[in-house]
Every structure is written in C-alpha cells, then in structure tokens.
Enzyme design. Structure first.
Site, mmCIF file in Angstrom:
data_model
loop_
_atom_site.group_PDB
_atom_site.id
_atom_site.type_symbol
_atom_site.label_atom_id
_atom_site.label_comp_id
_atom_site.label_asym_id
_atom_site.label_seq_id
_atom_site.Cartn_x
_atom_site.Cartn_y
_atom_site.Cartn_z
ATOM 1 N N GLU A 67 0.834 -1.196 0.000
ATOM 2 C CA GLU A 67 0.000 0.000 0.000
ATOM 3 C C GLU A 67 0.871 1.249 0.000
ATOM 4 O O GLU A 67 0.416 2.338 0.308
ATOM 5 C CB GLU A 67 -1.025 -0.013 1.132
ATOM 6 C CG GLU A 67 -0.491 -0.174 2.520
ATOM 7 C CD GLU A 67 -1.634 -0.130 3.547
ATOM 8 O OE1 GLU A 67 -2.065 -1.209 3.944
ATOM 9 O OE2 GLU A 67 -2.069 0.961 3.924
ATOM 10 N N CYS A 115 -3.306 -4.463 4.122
ATOM 11 C CA CYS A 115 -2.172 -5.278 4.583
ATOM 12 C C CYS A 115 -2.124 -6.683 4.005
ATOM 13 O O CYS A 115 -1.233 -7.454 4.364
ATOM 14 C CB CYS A 115 -2.169 -5.343 6.108
ATOM 15 S SG CYS A 115 -1.883 -3.756 6.887
ATOM 16 N N HIS A 155 -1.413 -12.083 10.395
ATOM 17 C CA HIS A 155 -1.106 -10.662 10.207
ATOM 18 C C HIS A 155 -0.876 -10.035 11.584
ATOM 19 O O HIS A 155 -1.592 -10.335 12.542
ATOM 20 C CB HIS A 155 -2.245 -9.950 9.470
ATOM 21 C CG HIS A 155 -2.015 -8.473 9.388
ATOM 22 N ND1 HIS A 155 -0.844 -7.944 8.881
ATOM 23 C CD2 HIS A 155 -2.764 -7.410 9.782
ATOM 24 C CE1 HIS A 155 -0.901 -6.628 8.955
ATOM 25 N NE2 HIS A 155 -2.042 -6.276 9.502
#
Lengths: 348, 129
Positions: free
Chosen positions: A80, A112, A234
């Site tokens: 990103e 993400c 994550h």
C-alpha cells in the site's frame, strides 16, 4: 506438488523506539508497550522504498531458488506504498533482476494483505500450468499519521516467494480466502495518511475475517491446530495475533518464531510474509505451517504449507530474517525519523 | 536526469552490466565502443559481481540542490572483485566505521528524484559488509 522454491526477506537497518515517539506526543511509552506489545519498529532509509525493499528480498529469494531469472513468468508486488500511483513497481524489479521482458507483472493493493494476494496468484498460475515459476512479494514502507496510534506500528520491510513445482522447499497444501465490505481502514486518493475506525478495526474486521478464514482452512484441510509446528498471522500489533491464535486454538509456542512484530512493527503487506520467512529460516522437513493474513477493507488469505527436505539446502544461502532484525541496527530520534519519513514540510 | 537518458543507463545502474573485450578480456564499466586497453571493438556483456573493497572516500556536507536534506553522506571509489572501479554513495553507514580497504557490496537504492512529480531514479549504492 506446487509450492515455494525460494524465499527471501529484507528489512532496513534503521529503527525508532516506542519511547521516542511517545515522548513527542505526551504519551506514556509503558502504556503503549503494555497495550500494543510494541517496543521498536523498522524505518526505511532516505533512499529506500517498496521497490528497493522488493528488489533486495527478491534477490535473496533467487539466491535460495538457484533458478534462471528468465524462467520466471510473472512477478506481482503487493503493497500500500507503491512509489508510483501510475507505473507498476515490478517493472523496475524485473529489469534489476534480469527477469523478462516476456513476463507478466502487476502491482496489487489490498491494505495489509496485498502481499498474500500476490503469493496466491503466483501459486495459482504455476498450479494451472501457465508458467514454470512465478514470484509473489509483500513489501511496504507503511504510513501512519503523526500522533496516531499507527505511528507506533507502521514500519518497513518485505518478503518475496518464488512459486514452482520442482525442488519445492514448502508445499502449499490448501488455501482459503474470506472477504467482505468492512470499512475499517482506508486511504482516499491524494491523501498522505490512512484513516481508520479505531476499535472497529478489531472485532468486526481483523478478528472476524482472520478467524473465519482460519476456521474454514482448518475444515478444508481436515487438520487441527495441534498438527502444526508453526502458525503466523497478520501482525498489526503484538496483541492481536496472539488473541487470534488463541481463538483458533493455537498455542503461544506455535506462533513465537513468526511473531516478529514487537521489534519490527507492522510492515503492512509484508507483515505475515516476513513472519513466514522467519519460520522458513528455521523450519525442518515435515513441519506444517498455518498462515492467515488480513487486509483492511476487509479480507484474509489462508495457506497451509508443508516443509520439504529441501529446506535445509537453502536456509543459509541468503540472510535470515531474525539476523536482519537483531543485528546492525541504527537508531533514529524523532526528528531524524520525521525527516526520513517525509513528515517535514519543505519549500519546493 | 531526463527519462530517455535514465532508460538508456538501466542495464548499468540496475544490473551492473559491463563490456568484456573479446580480444584482451579487459572489462569496461560502463561499456565502451572501443577497448581502452587494446583498441579492439568487440565485447561480450557481463554482469559485475557487486562485491569489492573501498579504495577511497569523502564525506559530502554541502551538496547540490537535488540532494538537499540528504547531507551529510559518504561517496567513495569502490574496486569490485572483477577489477572494475566505480564511484558510488556509501549508504547506511556510521562515518566512524568507514575505512579505506573495508569490504563493501552494492545494493539497489533510490539515487534521486526528479522533483516532486518526476521519476524516481534507481541504481546502486555501496554498503559495508
């Protein structure tokens, strides 16, 4: 069986401690460290961005794979923080590595989880027989607004994975994705920093998507958490992945190796991929690895890997993630950090 | 650096491509049309190793406008294992640790930006090994 034939990671050497950020905003660093379980984070150098990080990670992946770069049929970079709004990051990467020009490239974005998107598509193309090798990369120089909670976590780093069907070091046995329109975090065009919906990023976004994708992956694979040697999720902060692991039934010992966030920060698209690289650096033949990413917006990609006996041949062929994390650090104060991250307004 | 010039130099700046003289094996970087050693003009393209040692260096404290905000930074002459010598920035370095003869390797970094809306220009820099 299709899987990873080479992997590589890259972290910048610069760091800033939570204390230095908290001091500037009148916050108590002990509260941040206890609440978010973050101690310091990586910072990109003035001359580093998603492209340079991707190139160095990809070079390390090529060292481990030992293949001819010309045999790679696709390169995808998930991030990103692509340096260009219009111009794919991987065009620069392929010319730096001697891949192509007969190659398919694209820049992926999904907050993400753009990195695991790139990995998933690379894996799928090889599995479909479209090409011999494909590379998926997750890398970011993450943005966090000054004074925002994200400033304590947004960091820089990445990992690259070459998918193939010969000399595989980790087979991909199962995948599963879970996606919905959940507006927990976003950045409008031309905006410098992302916005987020504070606590809404937790239960309805991170936990719902990651745990749902994880549960479905366990059902699909007919495996149970205790079958796995390692798990990685994550890592937006230190706390969330530990809570997700508990909800899915994994123990702390299974996630410790890939839980690099307290000293690295959240490398956004590079988060779970760098965690996976840290695991592959020490894994043994036969180990099962459970991985689920998360991207705001929102979605999760899950993978089940089985490490092969080839892993020991490649682990020492390129720098390991933990070595990059622990050695040769250069600490910045907040003023230097603000300059390095372009947070100071300058005249044209 | 304007776009066509930047594009022409990509093989050298990104991949360290050099010209090896087919007659005397002398390596020219960047490639030349005529070998400076033997005067012949047939070359094969080779990629330089990227590892070497620092021959000399200086610290830039007052730079041109394009490098505003980047000072101080180190610039040195590196001799690669292939024998090629090149001038490059030395990145990520504590100036107290730079020493003539120290081992270095070349890494991929952003060299400069063409202003706020122009190209990002990439290439090689040296880091201490």
């Amino acid at each position: 069986m299709v899987g990873i034939v080479g992997y590589g990671s890259y972290l910048p050497r610069y760091r800033i401690k939570v204390e230095n950020i908290a001091k500037e905003w009148g916050s108590d660093p002990e509260v941040i460290k206890r609440g978010l379980q973050l101690f310091e984070k990586t910072v990109p150098g003035l001359d580093e961005d998603t492209i340079t990080i991707s190139v160095e990670a990809a070079r390390n992946a090529l060292k481990r794979a030992g293949i001819n770069p010309q045999d790679i049929g696709a390169v995808y970079i998930g991030s990103e923080s692509h340096p260009y709004a219009v111009k794919p990051s991987a065009t620069i990467l392929i010319d730096a590595l001697g891949i192509g020009p007969h190659v398919h490239v694209a820049s992926y974005e999904f907050a993400c989880k753009a990195g695991t998107e790139a990995m998933y598509v690379a894996y799928s193309l090889v599995k479909a027989g479209e090409m011999k090798y494909a590379m998926g990369i997750g890398a970011d120089t993450s943005q966090g607004a000054p004074g925002d909670a994200l400033e304590y976590s947004a960091s820089a780093g990445g990992a690259a994975f070459i998918m193939g069907s010969e000399n595989v070091v980790a087979e991909i046995l199962f995948t599963n994705s879970y996606t919905s329109d959940t507006p927990d975090f976003w950045r409008r065009e031309h905006e410098f920093y992302p916005r987020h919906a504070a606590r809404f990023t937790g239960e309805p976004a991170y936990f719902k998507h990651l745990v749902s994708a994880g549960k479905a992956l366990l059902e699909k694979s007919k495996m149970k958490p205790s079958d796995f040697k390692y798990c990685v999720f994550h890592m937006p902060n230190g706390k969330f992945p530990q809570m997700a692991a508990k909800q899915l039934g994994f123990a702390k010992e299974q996630m410790e190796v890939g839980w690099i966030v307290p000293w690295m920060g959240n490398t956004y698209s590079g988060s779970s991929p760098t965690g996976l690289a840290a695991i592959l650096d020490v894994a043994s033949p036969g180990d099962l690895i459970f991985m689920v990413s998360f991207g705001s917006g929102a979605g999760s990609d899950g993978f089940v890997y089985r490490v092969t006996d080839k892993i020991k041949d490649v682990q020492n062929k390129a720098p390991k993630l933990r070595d990059q994390l622990d050695k040769d650090k250069i600490y910045l104060d907040y003023g230097q950090y603000a300059k390095y991250r372009g947070k100071i307004i300058l005249n044209e | 650096m304007i776009s066509p010039k930047y594009h022409r130099e990509i093989p050298q700046r990104y991949r360290l491509e050099a010209g090896k003289c087919k007659a005397c094996s002398n390596i020219s970087f960047p490639p030349r049309l005529v070998c400076p050693e033997c005067g012949k003009n047939e070359f094969e393209t080779v990629r330089l190793n990227g590892e070497g040692k620092l021959l000399t260096y200086t610290i830039i404290r007052v730079a041109s406008d394009k490098f505003f905000g980047k000072t101080p930074f180190a610039v040195g002459i590196v001799e690669l294992k292939d024998g090629v010598k090149l001038t490059t920035q030395i990145a990520d370095v504590d100036f107290d640790k730079i020493k003539i003869g120290i081992k270095v390797k070349l890494v991929f970094r952003k060299i400069q930006d063409e202003g706020k809306s122009g190209l990002h220009c990439y290439g090689y820099k040296a880091v201490l090994v």
